[in-house]
Design an enzyme around this catalytic site. Structure first.
Site, short mmCIF file in Angstrom:
data_model
loop_
_atom_site.label_atom_id
_atom_site.label_comp_id
_atom_site.label_asym_id
_atom_site.label_seq_id
_atom_site.Cartn_x
_atom_site.Cartn_y
_atom_site.Cartn_z
N TYR A 1 0.84 -1.21 0.00
CA TYR A 1 0.00 0.00 0.00
C TYR A 1 0.87 1.25 0.00
CZ TYR A 1 0.73 0.33 5.12
OH TYR A 1 1.29 0.42 6.37
N ASN B 1 9.32 3.73 14.23
CA ASN B 1 9.28 2.51 13.43
C ASN B 1 7.95 2.37 12.69
OD1 ASN B 1 7.40 1.73 15.32
ND2 ASN B 1 8.67 0.16 16.27
N GLY B 2 7.21 3.49 12.57
CA GLY B 2 5.96 3.48 11.82
C GLY B 2 4.71 3.31 12.66
N HIS C 1 -4.20 6.23 15.21
CA HIS C 1 -4.92 7.02 14.20
C HIS C 1 -6.29 6.42 13.94
CE1 HIS C 1 -4.40 4.09 10.92
NE2 HIS C 1 -3.14 3.93 11.34
N CYS D 1 0.08 -0.11 13.73
CA CYS D 1 -0.56 1.05 14.35
C CYS D 1 -1.71 0.63 15.25
CB CYS D 1 -1.08 2.00 13.27
SG CYS D 1 0.23 2.74 12.27
N ASN E 1 -5.40 1.24 15.53
CA ASN E 1 -6.54 1.75 14.77
C ASN E 1 -7.71 2.04 15.70
OD1 ASN E 1 -6.28 -0.27 11.70
ND2 ASN E 1 -4.94 1.29 12.56
#
Length: 411
Positions: free
Chosen positions: A319, A333-334, A338, A356, A358
């Site tokens: 993606y 590290n990302g 969010h 992440c 979510n």
């Protein structure tokens, strides 16, 4: 003891002694006793009278003033950040002037006891400075001050930047990061030039995370409302290999309320604890547990920055340029917290993200609005542990014992 020696008995002598002679004898003995008790005072008066110079203090020996300078006269390659001082023994400083080649005088201060003078402003690079002035010795005579020295011309000047800004408010886990433009070799000299003042007093330590970056963090989270002043007085400081500090840098900021996020990847929930009270309990989808490249790391993360819209890409997982709302970065590290409408159906039930946390867009907005940079995010339950390799704010991944070992002053 003196009165015991005056106990004279006429009976023991065996004959009468004229009263006048007895009086003389007593007077002689008493006179000796009185002289003994008063001889120290007489000697002191005599000595101090003969040794006291005009206008001098009692008991001070007569001597000419002896002046010394730091740096010594004729010194070269002096670091502008080194102390500049004039001292006097056996006298008092009357005036001191330190001037550059253009005749401009360097600001300085004579100590209250007049035994020293210290420069109160930094010197320039590659300049010759000349001392002049006078001191008065205890002999009452003037002594002249003279001499000159030259400051170093550096091969390179290194600048520094701070991650904290004046007047800003941060979370209770906020580290102080000082980053240099080039490699620092003499880390101890630099660390000696760094100060952190906190109210209330907070135990903390500097740690070198690389040759160009040193961080300060408290042993425990800051107390809410703490005020912090950090100063890097690195101008003129020798940093090694002919390099010197370019300029000082300071910042004064404060710590806000206490807010801690507590998340458990096994329960798929995330709680927000503010000032000891839970204010939110959100359903979450964490990173996919079965893939080490996607799992959310356990450990103490620190919020670093936030975006109303953040474009995310991970070509490894197919993606690019996916826009997500209300994104708060918690590591390098990302990992973000969010909003993502596409995973709402599994939030609170399963972990499907790429690392992440979510939330629904509405919950993400609510969290986003209350977050401060420096808030801790404590994650447990996953198969992977957050470590120093995971970014600039991984300070809390070190134990306190390991953290303090990374100070250059503990070697």
């Amino acid at each position: 003891m003196g009165r015991r020696g005056t106990d004279v008995s006429t009976q023991s002598i065996g004959r009468r002694i004229p009263a006048a002679l007895i009086g003389l004898g007593l007077a002689a003995v008493l006179g000796l006793t009185g002289c003994s008790s008063g001889s120290d005072a007489t000697a002191t008066t005599s000595t101090s009278t003969s040794a006291r110079p005009a206008g001098g203090a009692e008991g001070v020996a007569v001597a000419p003033a002896k002046l010394t300078t730091q740096p010594t006269a004729g010194a070269t390659d002096v670091a502008p950040g080194d102390p500049v001082k004039v001292s006097v023994v056996d006298g008092e400083i009357q005036n001191v002037s330190l001037s550059n080649p253009d005749g401009k005088q360097v600001a300085g201060q004579i100590a209250a006891d007049k035994h020293s003078w210290t420069a109160t402003e930094p010197l320039g690079y590659g300049k010759t400075y000349t001392f002049s002035g006078t001191a008065t010795g205890t002999d009452g005579k003037p002594a002249a001050l003279s001499g000159s020295f030259t400051t170093v011309t550096p091969k390179r000047q290194i600048s520094a930047s701070l991650n904290v800004g004046d007047g800003q408010t941060y979370g209770i886990a906020m580290p102080i990061a000082l980053t240099f433009s080039s490699k620092v070799t003499d880390k101890a000299a630099v660390e000696h030039a760094l100060t952190v003042e906190t109210t209330p007093k907070t135990e903390g330590s500097w740690a070198w995370l690389s040759d160009t970056q040193v961080h300060w963090r408290p042993k425990e989270y800051f107390q809410p409302g703490t005020t912090v002043k950090v100063a890097a007085h690195v101008y003129g400081v020798k940093m090694g290999d002919g390099t010197y500090g370019k300029s000082d840098i300071t910042s004064a900021f404060s710590i806000g309320r206490s807010q801690i996020v507590k998340g458990d990847t096994r329960t798929h929930r995330m709680q927000v604890i503010r000032d000891g009270q839970q204010i939110a309990d959100y359903p979450v989808s964490y990173g996919l547990d079965s893939d080490p490249g996607r799992v959310t790391h356990s450990g103490i993360h620190v919020t670093m920055e936030k975006y109303t819209i953040k474009s995310m890409s991970n070509p490894r997982y197919g993606y690019t340029d996916v826009n997500v709302p209300w994104a708060v970065r918690i590591s390098n590290n990302g990992e973000f917290i969010h909003g993502l409408a596409g995973t709402v159906s599994v939030q609170g039930k399963a972990n499907v993200s790429h690392g992440c946390l979510n939330l629904s867009p509405a919950n993400a907005k609510q969290y986003y609005d209350g977050v401060l940079t420096g808030d801790p995010v404590e994650i447990i339950g996953s198969t992977q542990q957050l470590g120093p390799e995971d970014g600039d704010y991984a300070d809390w991944t070190y134990s306190w014992a390991d953290w303090t070992k990374m100070s250059a002053l503990n070697h």
